[in-house]
Design a protein around this motif. Structure first.
Motif: not given
Length: 633
Positions: A238-241, A244-251, A274-277, A532-545
């Motif tokens: 649900a958070l991923e969706e 993505v909806g917020l990013m799509r609207a912002a772009v 950004v380019v993908a959207l 943040v999970r372990g050494t990975t930042g922007k975790w949810l954003l990366k999963q959503a993308m």
């Protein structure tokens, strides 16, 4: 995108000469090469330089409200102006143009300062309202657009988009502020609560200033803040969706333009997203551009090319020399205040390349601050787990001692450079992060200063603002507090200043969709494990993308724009380094010890220590002081 400037007499309505306001706007003509305008009335003058983006024929400024009571000079873009216009029309407001400028001035007439909460965009503007008897200065939520102001000896307040607009006024006294020099050396830039010219202020992000005749200069009023105190509910899907909806609207909101539009594409996560959207929303091929380097250790063009191919963009790339230090004086002139982020060099080059074919370019800036993408934040989060296990007193004795004993290994592999980690574990969370985010630490700065400089500082320390911001943050844990401080200090002071000055220097409007305030507020509510999970930042954003981008883009090591400054001061800039210690503006101030400067240069050029970043800071400070205050000041 534009430039604004103006004057307002606080005590009496003295005449304002148009020529004086025009001279201020001419200093920022690069921000608006398409037109200019000046308006004056008793006690007030507004100036404007225009870069035409929306309503090319009808958006001329300064712009009056329909009832003639208010006059606007505005820099920026309001992306939801059509929705705000519809709301105003339903309330009976009439419009003569199709510009967002007119929406702002009519929104002010309708709602006063409350108009700001209805605007989604990047902006800095001035409105003189004759009926209300005031001058209203406002800046956007995150500080994308700058606004400087100063009270002058004749009782007037001068303001402008850049410091150079104020410097055009003969009554602005040019005197350096040494506390700002310490801020600059500590952080790498002069933050928004400081200025290299004493008496000059920057309106903070998310604040406004309401000036009234007969009253003293007021303090800025905060109209927006971001809170990390609440947590979003819902599972990952649900958070991923929602994300993505917020990013799509912002772009898509930022793709509204009456002039050619494109995007910066580095091949990193954020610009690629950004380019993908953009490609998803566009009927035509998105225009993209990237800068590469002639040194393989600094070149990312293969990643940018892969994304360009994936989304069939109209891509342009240019390779520049890794020794591209010839822009130094250009950057000094563009920034006014000293600015030590060496990535300004390639940022200027990519803006220059984009401007050849477009007038507006979308960037990926902002996601690292909002979603915890910097490595320093993942390291900080890991260290925080250790700090949480042991009391501060014990840690200070154990890790503080180990940190002092551990050698400084600048040239060793990263896994062996543990000195800063040990020292950080021996400090409070706030102190550790304040030092981690800095450039030149307090001990090294003290080595450079004379006794006079120490007296002038009166205990001021660049890092203390970070500590104060973290302690006052509306937040739940240490990562929240660190991100909050980054959003308040680092983002407007470094990242947004860099993009604004370099893009405006070539007449290009840069837009940052990942800094849409709705996205920032969403990110601030995410649970820590979604950032943040372990050494990975922007975790949810990366999963959503992952639905758009391959893993080798999403999870590769972050590079960013890197420049080989350490090598420069042992090669093509070696003489410049030696000059810093002998005949520079730094020595003339009386604040810097020539013997200490000479020692820094000798240590670096002999290879005993890596002082490359410090030497770059000192060189840029020297050039800026010379340009602002002249020899002998």
């Amino acid at each position: 995108m534009c430039g604004i400037a103006g004057l307002y007499h606080l005590q009496t309505a003295k005449p304002v000469e148009k020529a004086r306001v025009r001279a201020m706007t001419e200093m920022i003509a690069h921000r608006g090469p398409d037109g200019s305008g000046v308006w004056t009335a008793p006690g007030v003058g507004l100036g404007h330089r225009r870069l035409s983006i929306i309503d090319l024929a009808g958006g001329t400024q300064p712009m009056a409200s329909a009832d003639g009571q208010a006059m606007l000079s505005y820099n920026g873009e309001v992306y939801n102006y059509r929705a705000v216009r519809a709301e105003l029309e339903a309330l009976g407001r009439a419009f003569r143009t199709s510009s967002d400028s007119e929406v702002i001035v009519e929104a002010w007439r309708q709602w006063g300062p409350d108009c700001l909460s209805r605007l989604n965009g990047m902006f800095a503007f001035a409105i003189h309202d004759r009926e209300r008897g005031c001058l209203f200065l406002a800046r956007d939520r995150l500080g994308v657009k700058p606004l400087f102001y100063a009270e002058l000896s004749d009782g007037s307040v001068a303001f402008g988009s850049e410091l150079k607009a104020l410097l055009a006024h003969p009554l602005l006294r040019r005197s350096p502020d040494f506390s700002a020099v310490d801020d600059y050396l500590g952080l790498g830039y002069v933050p928004d609560d400081s200025s290299i010219v004493a008496g000059v202020n920057k309106l903070p992000a998310g604040h406004y200033l309401l000036l009234r005749r007969g009253a003293p200069l007021p303090r800025p009023v905060q109209w927006w803040d971001v809170s990390f105190a609440d947590r979003a509910r819902g599972g990952r899907a649900a958070l991923e969706e929602e994300l993505v909806g917020l990013m799509r609207a912002a772009v898509t909101d930022r793709m509204v333009s009456d002039v050619p539009l494109g995007a910066f594409l580095s091949g990193g996560v954020d610009s690629s997203a950004v380019v993908a959207l953009m490609a998803e929303a566009s009927r035509q091929a998105v225009k993209t551009c990237s800068i590469g380097f002639d040194h393989p250790d600094f070149d990312e063009t293969r990643y940018a090319a892969a994304i360009a191919e994936r989304f069939a963009t109209d891509h342009r790339s240019r390779v520049v020399s890794a020794d591209d230090h010839g822009l130094v004086d250009t950057l000094v002139a563009a920034f006014d205040e000293p600015f030590a982020d060496a990535s300004a060099l390639p940022t200027y080059r990519v803006a220059e390349l984009a401007r050849e074919t477009v007038t507006v370019a979308l960037s990926g800036d902002g996601a690292d601050e909002a979603f915890a993408g910097y490595r320093r934040l993942t390291f900080f989060q890991a260290e925080e787990r250790v700090r949480g296990l042991l009391p501060l007193g014990f840690r200070r004795n154990l890790f503080g001692t180990l940190g002092r004993l551990y050698p400084k290994l600048d040239r060793a592999p990263q896994m062996l450079r543990a000195k800063s980690t040990l020292e950080g574990l021996g400090r409070s969370s706030e102190e550790a992060y304040a030092l981690a985010v800095g450039v030149t630490g307090p001990a090294l700065r003290r080595r450079l200063y004379t006794d006079r400089a120490v007296r002038d500082l009166q205990g001021h320390r660049a890092e203390d603002r970070y500590i104060a911001a973290m302690r006052a943050a509306p937040a739940r844990d240490a990562l929240d507090r660190a991100q909050y401080a980054d959003l308040k200090i680092w983002l407007p002071g470094d990242i947004l200043t860099k993009v604004d000055r370099t893009s405006m220097a070539v007449g290009l409007e840069a837009r940052e969709p990942l800094l849409d305030y709705r996205l920032v507020e969403f990110a601030a509510r995410l649970p820590v494990r979604m950032r943040v999970r372990g050494t990975t930042g922007k975790w949810l954003l990366k999963q959503a993308m992952r639905r758009y981008l391959p893993d080798d883009i999403l999870f590769r090591r972050k590079m960013g724009f890197v420049t080989p400054i350490s090598a420069w001061f042992r090669g093509p800039l070696a003489d410049e380094a030696r000059r810093i210690a002998k005949a520079s503006s730094l020595v003339e101030t009386g604040w810097f010890d020539p013997a200490a400067l000479d020692g820094i240069v000798a240590e670096h050029q002999a290879g005993r220590f890596d002082h490359g970043r410090l030497l770059w800071q000192l060189m840029m400070l020297d050039r800026s002081l010379g340009r602002l205050f002249g020899a002998g000041r």
